[in-house]
Write a protein that holds these residues in place. Structure first.
Motif, mmCIF file in Angstrom:
data_model
loop_
_atom_site.group_PDB
_atom_site.id
_atom_site.type_symbol
_atom_site.label_atom_id
_atom_site.label_comp_id
_atom_site.label_asym_id
_atom_site.label_seq_id
_atom_site.Cartn_x
_atom_site.Cartn_y
_atom_site.Cartn_z
ATOM 1 N N ARG A 105 4.851 -3.248 -9.636
ATOM 2 C CA ARG A 105 5.056 -4.116 -10.800
ATOM 3 C C ARG A 105 6.539 -4.443 -10.971
ATOM 4 N NH1 ARG A 105 1.386 -6.857 -13.462
ATOM 5 N NH2 ARG A 105 0.034 -5.060 -13.348
ATOM 6 N N GLU A 106 7.390 -3.437 -10.821
ATOM 7 C CA GLU A 106 8.836 -3.672 -10.918
ATOM 8 C C GLU A 106 9.302 -4.653 -9.843
ATOM 9 O OE1 GLU A 106 9.831 0.872 -12.502
ATOM 10 O OE2 GLU A 106 10.278 0.310 -10.429
ATOM 11 N N LEU A 107 8.821 -4.436 -8.624
ATOM 12 C CA LEU A 107 9.215 -5.322 -7.534
ATOM 13 C C LEU A 107 8.654 -6.727 -7.720
ATOM 14 C CD1 LEU A 107 8.967 -2.858 -4.537
ATOM 15 C CD2 LEU A 107 11.043 -4.015 -5.352
ATOM 16 N N GLN A 108 7.440 -6.837 -8.262
ATOM 17 C CA GLN A 108 6.883 -8.163 -8.531
ATOM 18 C C GLN A 108 7.819 -8.949 -9.439
ATOM 19 O OE1 GLN A 108 3.837 -8.485 -11.479
ATOM 20 N NE2 GLN A 108 2.944 -10.292 -10.548
ATOM 21 N N ASP A 109 8.279 -8.325 -10.506
ATOM 22 C CA ASP A 109 9.181 -8.997 -11.434
ATOM 23 C C ASP A 109 10.472 -9.421 -10.742
ATOM 24 O OD1 ASP A 109 7.269 -8.609 -13.409
ATOM 25 O OD2 ASP A 109 8.291 -6.878 -14.294
ATOM 26 N N ALA A 110 11.027 -8.538 -9.908
ATOM 27 C CA ALA A 110 12.259 -8.855 -9.186
ATOM 28 C C ALA A 110 12.033 -9.984 -8.172
ATOM 29 C CB ALA A 110 12.791 -7.610 -8.486
ATOM 30 N N ILE A 111 10.900 -9.934 -7.476
ATOM 31 C CA ILE A 111 10.578 -10.970 -6.487
ATOM 32 C C ILE A 111 10.428 -12.322 -7.166
ATOM 33 C CG2 ILE A 111 8.752 -11.788 -4.924
ATOM 34 C CD1 ILE A 111 8.289 -8.697 -4.315
ATOM 35 N N LEU A 112 9.662 -12.373 -8.231
ATOM 36 C CA LEU A 112 9.458 -13.648 -8.923
ATOM 37 C C LEU A 112 10.757 -14.172 -9.529
ATOM 38 C CD1 LEU A 112 5.971 -13.068 -10.569
ATOM 39 C CD2 LEU A 112 6.522 -14.527 -8.600
ATOM 40 N N LYS A 147 0.820 -1.216 0.000
ATOM 41 C CA LYS A 147 0.000 0.000 0.000
ATOM 42 C C LYS A 147 0.855 1.268 0.000
ATOM 43 C CE LYS A 147 -2.285 -1.497 3.664
ATOM 44 N NZ LYS A 147 -1.736 -2.848 3.744
ATOM 45 N N LYS A 148 2.126 1.145 0.338
ATOM 46 C CA LYS A 148 3.022 2.297 0.377
ATOM 47 C C LYS A 148 3.753 2.517 -0.942
ATOM 48 C CE LYS A 148 3.828 1.914 5.335
ATOM 49 N NZ LYS A 148 4.833 1.694 6.388
ATOM 50 N N LEU A 149 3.475 1.672 -1.931
ATOM 51 C CA LEU A 149 4.188 1.725 -3.205
ATOM 52 C C LEU A 149 3.265 2.138 -4.342
ATOM 53 C CD1 LEU A 149 6.056 -1.669 -2.779
ATOM 54 C CD2 LEU A 149 7.085 0.611 -2.565
ATOM 55 N N ALA A 150 3.808 2.885 -5.276
ATOM 56 C CA ALA A 150 3.061 3.247 -6.479
ATOM 57 C C ALA A 150 2.868 1.997 -7.337
ATOM 58 C CB ALA A 150 3.815 4.315 -7.260
ATOM 59 N N PRO A 151 1.798 1.954 -8.125
ATOM 60 C CA PRO A 151 1.551 0.769 -8.956
ATOM 61 C C PRO A 151 2.737 0.366 -9.841
ATOM 62 C CG PRO A 151 -0.381 2.165 -8.961
ATOM 63 C CD PRO A 151 0.704 2.921 -8.240
ATOM 64 N N LYS A 152 3.406 1.344 -10.459
ATOM 65 C CA LYS A 152 4.551 1.021 -11.316
ATOM 66 C C LYS A 152 5.659 0.356 -10.502
ATOM 67 C CE LYS A 152 7.936 2.961 -14.460
ATOM 68 N NZ LYS A 152 8.642 4.136 -14.877
ATOM 69 N N ARG A 153 5.920 0.865 -9.321
ATOM 70 C CA ARG A 153 6.973 0.296 -8.461
ATOM 71 C C ARG A 153 6.585 -1.104 -7.990
ATOM 72 N NH1 ARG A 153 11.893 -0.876 -7.847
ATOM 73 N NH2 ARG A 153 12.680 -0.829 -5.712
ATOM 74 N N ILE A 204 3.121 -7.558 -1.959
ATOM 75 C CA ILE A 204 3.249 -6.995 -3.303
ATOM 76 C C ILE A 204 2.636 -7.926 -4.346
ATOM 77 C CG2 ILE A 204 4.939 -6.404 -5.102
ATOM 78 C CD1 ILE A 204 6.706 -5.355 -2.678
ATOM 79 N N LEU A 205 2.953 -9.217 -4.276
ATOM 80 C CA LEU A 205 2.398 -10.155 -5.255
ATOM 81 C C LEU A 205 0.879 -10.208 -5.177
ATOM 82 C CD1 LEU A 205 4.827 -13.227 -5.264
ATOM 83 C CD2 LEU A 205 4.889 -11.154 -6.654
ATOM 84 N N ALA A 206 0.333 -10.282 -3.970
ATOM 85 C CA ALA A 206 -1.121 -10.350 -3.820
ATOM 86 C C ALA A 206 -1.786 -9.097 -4.388
ATOM 87 C CB ALA A 206 -1.497 -10.536 -2.349
ATOM 88 N N LYS A 207 -1.212 -7.940 -4.125
ATOM 89 C CA LYS A 207 -1.797 -6.681 -4.591
ATOM 90 C C LYS A 207 -1.738 -6.555 -6.115
ATOM 91 C CE LYS A 207 -3.195 -2.317 -4.117
ATOM 92 N NZ LYS A 207 -4.595 -2.176 -4.525
ATOM 93 N N VAL A 208 -0.593 -6.879 -6.709
ATOM 94 C CA VAL A 208 -0.460 -6.768 -8.166
ATOM 95 C C VAL A 208 -1.426 -7.731 -8.861
ATOM 96 C CG1 VAL A 208 1.085 -7.131 -10.136
ATOM 97 C CG2 VAL A 208 1.895 -5.879 -8.131
ATOM 98 N N ILE A 209 -1.479 -8.961 -8.401
ATOM 99 C CA ILE A 209 -2.367 -9.953 -9.016
ATOM 100 C C ILE A 209 -3.822 -9.525 -8.883
ATOM 101 C CG2 ILE A 209 -3.243 -12.316 -8.800
ATOM 102 C CD1 ILE A 209 -0.520 -12.156 -10.195
ATOM 103 N N ARG A 210 -4.213 -9.094 -7.683
ATOM 104 C CA ARG A 210 -5.613 -8.685 -7.484
ATOM 105 C C ARG A 210 -5.960 -7.469 -8.343
ATOM 106 N NH1 ARG A 210 -9.363 -5.678 -5.239
ATOM 107 N NH2 ARG A 210 -11.268 -6.768 -4.610
#
Length: 191
Positions: free
Chosen positions: A56-63, A48-54, A138-144
């Motif tokens: 998404r970037e972190l999702q890619d790095a996490i995965l 919730k503290k991150l912008a949508p673009k950020r 982050i993953l849950a938020k991006v996917i949802r």
């Protein structure tokens, strides 16, 4: 030396968090993540503290860095049938099961442990304090959010891509005008 309650060196720690408890529409999504290296991805925190673009970037790095990741969810009809708290717990249990492996430790954001995960440690504010829980957040938020964008196409006129199902004035006005969609939670007051 390892402190009591801390995993030993090389222990596989899964973080678990959810997105979507409060909206009037859509599923609650949960993710479980086991990071190969706990601090390898910088910038992980509460989604919730991150912008949508950020996010998404972190999702890619996490995965790209995760040892394992799993997703679970509960749709609106299940939320209505058992309540959002129980549905969230079920989604978390499903996310852990989807990991395809058994972590040495489970850490969950919040103070409520799912009955099916009795070994889990609850950490209030864990999504901002623990990298594995933050990664799951982050993953849950991006996917949802992606699902809600898809629902916006399937059920036009509600604005799901913008408000993600939360009870904004725009959303409430759309429900008054169009009536509830198939993904609305009937047990939530929609006025």
């Amino acid at each position: 030396m390892v402190a009591p309650g801390e995993p030993g060196p090389g222990a596989l720690v899964a973080g678990v968090d959810e997105a979507g408890r409060g909206p009037l529409a859509g599923p609650v999504a949960a993710a479980a993540v086991v990071l190969a290296e706990p601090n390898a991805v910088t910038g992980i925190t509460d989604s919730k503290k991150l912008a949508p673009k950020r996010r998404r970037e972190l999702q890619d790095a996490i995965l790209g860095q995760a040892f394992a990741a799993g997703l679970g969810w509960a749709e609106a009809d299940e939320i209505d049938a058992v309540n959002v708290g129980q549905a969230t717990h079920r989604a978390m249990e499903r996310a852990v099961a989807a990991l395809g492996m058994r972590p040495d430790e489970l850490r969950i954001d919040g103070n409520s442990r799912p009955a099916g995960l009795p070994q889990a440690h609850c950490i209030v504010g864990g999504d901002g304090a623990d990298s594995a829980i933050g990664a799951a957040s982050i993953l849950a938020k991006v996917i949802r959010d992606d699902w809600m964008a898809d629902y916006d196409v399937r059920y036009p006129g509600y604005g799901f891509a913008r408000h993600k199902g939360y009870g904004t004035a725009e959303h409430r006005e759309a429900v008054k005008r169009l009536g509830p969609s198939p993904i609305h939670r009937r047990s939530f007051t929609i006025k």
